[in-house]
Design an enzyme around this catalytic site. Structure first.
Site, PDB file in Angstrom:
ATOM      1  N   MET A   1      10.844  -6.339  -0.679  1.00 16.25           N
ATOM      2  CA  MET A   1      10.260  -5.119  -0.772  1.00 16.25           C
ATOM      3  C   MET A   1      10.580  -4.544  -2.104  1.00 16.25           C
ATOM      4  SD  MET A   1       9.511  -5.786   1.987  1.00 16.25           S
ATOM      5  CE  MET A   1      10.719  -6.511   3.795  1.00 16.25           C
ATOM      6  N   CYS A   2       9.743  -3.805  -2.386  1.00 18.41           N
ATOM      7  CA  CYS A   2      10.078  -4.302  -3.980  1.00 18.41           C
ATOM      8  C   CYS A   2       8.981  -3.403  -4.238  1.00 18.41           C
ATOM      9  CB  CYS A   2       9.682  -4.994  -4.947  1.00 18.41           C
ATOM     10  SG  CYS A   2      10.816  -5.908  -4.919  1.00 18.41           S
ATOM     11  N   ASP A   3       9.247  -2.069  -5.352  1.00 17.58           N
ATOM     12  CA  ASP A   3       7.835  -1.840  -6.206  1.00 17.58           C
ATOM     13  C   ASP A   3       7.367  -2.148  -7.577  1.00 17.58           C
ATOM     14  OD1 ASP A   3       6.557   0.204  -3.781  1.00 17.58           O
ATOM     15  OD2 ASP A   3       8.961   0.468  -3.491  1.00 17.58           O
TER      16      ASP A   3
END
Length: 429
Positions: free
Chosen positions: A1-3
């Site tokens: 999960m990342c941004d």
């Protein structure tokens, strides 16, 4: 999960990404020189080999310790790319049983940096490889069954492009306006409607984070603004710490924290690129938890020896695991730890942003500072741990997993544990 986010300022392009992975998955910052390859050569990526290109550009990459590909990186032409796991309704074009595995998204990212000089070239590299090989294969060392499709935010000094994929299909959108971000959800409207998996996207809290990062990207004016975005726990008071969930840890804000029973990811490295002014400068933590890390100035053409490589085994001789002493101590009482760390962190970064030192000097100074922080946190916190019991138990499991590997490989002895003691956690070692 990342941004991942990009800001198009009046003076040029700013880029930022948090890499969110398993909590013990150390990340490595590495420089790779340009190279010319013999005809017919192949390159072995994470799960397979493919034909090598005639030549490859110089890169600096931040990659999970066990894979060939990278979560984020830049090349000698000022091209930067970050990728996101995205969850789609069906695996279009995945490898069939008995087939060779495809390429994982991190491999595609590194291959694009090695083979493309501009963002438009990078789109063509990724799309061409995607159509030929598909995307497939384990994307987690800890959870080999975990795999996903990918989206990319690709920037160069002239602008930015979003590329979203589902199996071998894809959609491309040029970034317009002041800022744009991507998270663990498809965002290009028609493509998202056709392919988005709503349940897994909701569990990842992707829309919540993407709304925060999009607003921050539009408002940002400087690299410091994007550093603050990557450090955000979602509230207005950074000293208040994360909002925890038994289900997903703290996945509702860009600065992600592990601990959930269903989903559990941790920000393990952070990156900001300043592509303004014709000489790209990157700011990289190379360590977990940006709120308790320093962003160090990194130049693609200025390689630095950061010591031997980490793994998922605790090893205080490595940069990433040494910093985990600070990170895992701070988690025991966020507000108290923030009061210890944040004033000096902000002073040092302001000085570096005004006059960026050589990369090696910045990493050396950061090492001295973080050693002081760890000592100060031990003195300030003592045995205090304000986290709920279920969260303490989750982090004991992560510590045990790293410690078990260390005992198995006999790479070190705990530096402050009593002789024979087996239950000391990383915060006191």
């Amino acid at each position: 999960m990342c941004d991942t986010a990009v800001t198009l300022t009046d003076g040029g392009v700013l880029f930022a990404k948090n890499s969110d992975r398993d909590p013990n998955e150390a990340q490595v910052l590495q420089w790779h020189p340009a190279a010319v390859h013999v005809p017919g050569a192949s390159v072995t990526v994470t799960h397979r080999a493919i034909p090598q290109s005639p030549s490859t550009f110089a890169t600096v990459l931040s990659r999970p310790w066990w894979m060939w590909g990278a979560e984020m990186g830049a090349n000698e032409h000022g091209l930067v790319i970050g990728n996101e796991a995205v969850f789609t309704r069906k695996a279009i074009g995945k490898a069939r049983r008995g087939d060779e595995p495809g390429l994982i998204g991190m491999d595609l990212l590194r291959l694009a940096l090695e083979r493309a000089a501009t963002r438009r070239d990078a789109v063509q590299v990724i799309v061409g490889l995607l159509e030929r090989y598909g995307q497939d294969g384990p994307c987690s060392h800890e959870k080999p069954s975990f795999t996903y499709d990918n989206s990319y935010l690709i920037a160069d000094p002239t602008g930015a492009t979003v590329l979203e994929t589902a199996g071998r299909t894809y959609a491309v959108e040029e970034v317009a306006g002041r800022g744009r971000s991507i998270s663990n959800a498809l965002t290009i409207a028609d493509f998202a409607e056709a392919h988005r998996d709503p349940l897994r996207t909701a569990v990842a809290r992707a829309d919540t984070r993407q709304a925060q990062t999009a607003a921050a990207a539009r408002a940002a004016r400087t690299p410091a603004d994007l550093m603050a975005m990557l450090r955000s726990n979602g509230g207005s008071d950074p000293s208040a710490g994360p909002t925890w969930s038994r289900v997903s840890g703290a996945m509702g804000a860009p600065n992600m924290h592990a601990g959930g029973a269903v989903a559990s990811s941790q920000t393990v490295s952070s990156w900001v690129s300043d592509l303004r002014g014709g000489s790209p400068l990157h700011w990289v933590t190379a360590t977990a938890e940006p709120a308790f890390s320093l962003f160090k100035p990194v130049r693609q053409g200025e390689p630095v020896d950061l010591g031997h490589l980490p793994s998922n085994v605790d090893d205080p001789e490595t940069l990433w695991w040494r910093h985990e002493r600070v990170h895992r101590s701070a988690l025991r009482d966020w507000s108290a730890a923030y009061a210890v760390v944040a004033p000096e962190r902000d002073e040092v970064e302001a000085r570096w942003l005004a006059d960026p030192p050589p990369t090696a000097a910045a990493f050396a100074e950061a090492a001295e500072i973080e050693a002081r922080w760890h000592a100060a946190l031990l003195a300030e916190l003592g045995e205090r741990d304000t986290r709920p019991r279920w969260l303490r138990a989750a982090w004991r499991r992560y510590d045990d997993q790293a410690r078990a590997g260390a005992r198995h490989h006999r790479v070190h002895a705990w530096s402050t544990a009593e002789p024979g003691r087996q239950d000391a956690d990383l915060t006191g070692s």
